[in-house]
Enzyme design. Structure first.
Site, short mmCIF file in Angstrom:
data_model
loop_
_atom_site.label_atom_id
_atom_site.label_comp_id
_atom_site.label_asym_id
_atom_site.label_seq_id
_atom_site.Cartn_x
_atom_site.Cartn_y
_atom_site.Cartn_z
N ASP A 60 0.83 -1.20 0.00
CA ASP A 60 0.00 0.00 0.00
C ASP A 60 0.87 1.25 0.00
OD1 ASP A 60 -2.51 -1.16 -0.14
OD2 ASP A 60 -2.62 -1.47 2.03
N ASN A 120 -4.76 8.51 2.07
CA ASN A 120 -4.97 7.90 3.39
C ASN A 120 -5.38 8.93 4.44
OD1 ASN A 120 -4.58 5.19 3.06
ND2 ASN A 120 -2.51 5.12 3.90
N ARG A 166 -5.70 19.68 23.28
CA ARG A 166 -4.30 19.59 23.76
C ARG A 166 -3.89 18.14 23.73
NH1 ARG A 166 -6.71 23.39 26.74
NH2 ARG A 166 -5.65 25.37 27.11
P1 NAP Z 1 5.13 2.43 6.51
O1 NAP Z 1 5.43 2.76 7.93
O2 NAP Z 1 6.16 1.74 5.69
O3 NAP Z 1 3.76 1.57 6.39
C1 NAP Z 1 2.75 1.63 7.29
C2 NAP Z 1 1.82 0.43 7.13
O4 NAP Z 1 0.52 0.93 6.77
C3 NAP Z 1 2.21 -0.57 6.05
O5 NAP Z 1 2.03 -1.87 6.56
C4 NAP Z 1 1.22 -0.28 4.95
O6 NAP Z 1 0.94 -1.37 4.12
C5 NAP Z 1 0.00 0.09 5.75
N1 NAP Z 1 -1.04 0.85 5.04
C6 NAP Z 1 -0.91 1.91 4.23
N2 NAP Z 1 -2.11 2.32 3.79
C7 NAP Z 1 -3.02 1.49 4.33
C8 NAP Z 1 -4.44 1.40 4.26
N3 NAP Z 1 -5.16 2.28 3.57
N4 NAP Z 1 -5.06 0.42 4.98
C9 NAP Z 1 -4.36 -0.47 5.71
N5 NAP Z 1 -3.03 -0.43 5.83
C10 NAP Z 1 -2.36 0.53 5.14
O7 NAP Z 1 4.73 3.77 5.80
P2 NAP Z 1 4.48 4.10 4.28
O8 NAP Z 1 4.63 2.86 3.45
O9 NAP Z 1 5.25 5.31 3.96
O10 NAP Z 1 2.93 4.46 4.34
C11 NAP Z 1 2.47 5.64 4.95
C12 NAP Z 1 1.27 5.28 5.73
O11 NAP Z 1 1.68 4.64 6.93
C13 NAP Z 1 0.48 6.48 6.21
O12 NAP Z 1 -0.44 6.91 5.24
C14 NAP Z 1 -0.17 5.95 7.46
O13 NAP Z 1 -1.51 5.53 7.24
C15 NAP Z 1 0.63 4.73 7.85
N6 NAP Z 1 1.13 4.90 9.21
C16 NAP Z 1 0.59 4.10 10.18
C17 NAP Z 1 0.96 4.26 11.50
C18 NAP Z 1 0.34 3.37 12.54
O14 NAP Z 1 -0.46 2.50 12.17
N7 NAP Z 1 0.62 3.60 13.82
C19 NAP Z 1 1.89 5.22 11.86
C20 NAP Z 1 2.43 6.02 10.86
C21 NAP Z 1 2.02 5.86 9.53
P3 NAP Z 1 2.03 -2.00 3.13
O15 NAP Z 1 2.95 -2.82 3.98
O16 NAP Z 1 1.18 -2.82 2.21
O17 NAP Z 1 2.74 -0.88 2.42
#
Ligand code: NAP
Length: 264
Positions: free
Chosen positions: A45, A122, A148
């Protein structure tokens, strides 16, 4: 039909991307990075988010499809062994698309700078660079609360399964044009109070955040992290644009949710 491929760096994804390109060119489809009708992402994703952000200027003319080379993705929902089937569908079937809502944000500054605007597939998050994040939260121009805490996450329905879910937000079906606001560690005691639960706004409502004590923020848009200085306000709403997914097989949203989080 013109196509391009955005693939993750690893060998497996690169091999699959090479295979897809060769097959599609054999079907006489034209490789075109500038003006593709279809963008195929190969990876996860995260790769799909990259592909989306690269083509936000032509969303009405470009459809997206994703092949996952790791675990099942929300956007990347074709598997490597289905690549031949996907290629034949792209080459031979009429292009059918489903559209999902996006988030539009505007950042206004206290100085002379023009507002910046972004589209997120997202979510967008806002956090302070240091110290407690304090923002007045307005909904439709009316003060709702003074927040806050660590920050706020504003997500799209299809992004509701990503960061938003980790923050305790609800999973929203992408047929509902809406944005969801999820808190990051709000401070709640006898003095300070926030609603404490995620809020879902419809497309005719706007969320505005107005800084109270500090004016520099870390604003993320999908995977893109930006440092925003001297911020006056940040406005969020359902975007007028939509993302178009090329759909060659049914894969209902709730099946994807189940397969990703409950059982394959
Ligand atoms: P990353 O840290 O490498 O990936 C974050 C995880 O989010 C990966 O497992 C990714 O899937 C999954 N993901 C992304 N979009 C999704 C969706 N719509 N539904 C379910 N899972 C999803 O970061 P990145 O690859 O740069 O992606 C950025 C995204 O990371 C941001 O948009 C944010 O949503 C997510 N994120 C999540 C958290 C958390 O859950 N605590 C914290 C920071 C950011 P894949 O392995 O298939 O790429």
């Amino acid at each position: 039909m013109k196509f391009t491929i955005i693939a993750k760096e690893d060998d497996h994804s690169q091999n699959i991307a090479g295979k897809i390109r060769t097959y599609l060119e054999d079907f006489e489809l034209a490789w075109n990075e500038e003006e593709p009708d279809i963008v195929i992402s190969v990876g996860g994703d995260g790769t799909f988010l990259n592909a989306f952000q690269k083509y936000t200027h032509r969303l009405d003319q470009t459809a997206f499809v994703g092949v996952h080379t790791g675990h099942l993705g929300f956007y990347a929902d074709w598997r490597p062994f289905e690549v031949e089937k996907l290629v034949i569908a792209i080459a031979k079937k009429p292009l059918q698309v489903v559209e999902y809502p996006l988030l539009r944000l505007f950042i206004y500054y206290n100085d002379e700078r023009e507002p910046e605007t972004y589209l997120a597939l997202n979510e967008a998050t806002v956090k302070t660079v240091e110290g407690t994040f304090v923002m007045d939260v307005e909904i439709k121009g009316e003060l709702f609360e003074r927040f806050r805490g660590d920050g706020l996450c504003v997500s799209t329905p299809s992004g509701s399964t990503a960061y938003n879910k980790a923050l305790g937000g609800a999973i929203i079906h992408p047929s509902l044009p809406s944005i969801q606001i999820a808190e990051m560690a709000s401070i709640n005691n006898r003095v300070f109070r926030t609603i404490g639960s995620p809020l879902v706004l419809p497309s005719h409502h706007t969320l505005t955040l107005k800084p109270v004590t500090q004016f520099d923020f870390q604003v993320s848009i999908d995977y893109i992290s930006t440092l925003q200085k001297n911020v006056k306000a940040i406005e969020f709403r359902v975007a007028e644009e939509k993302v178009r997914f090329a759909r060659f097989k049914p894969f209902p949203f709730w099946s994807r949710v189940r397969q990703s989080f409950i059982a394959d």
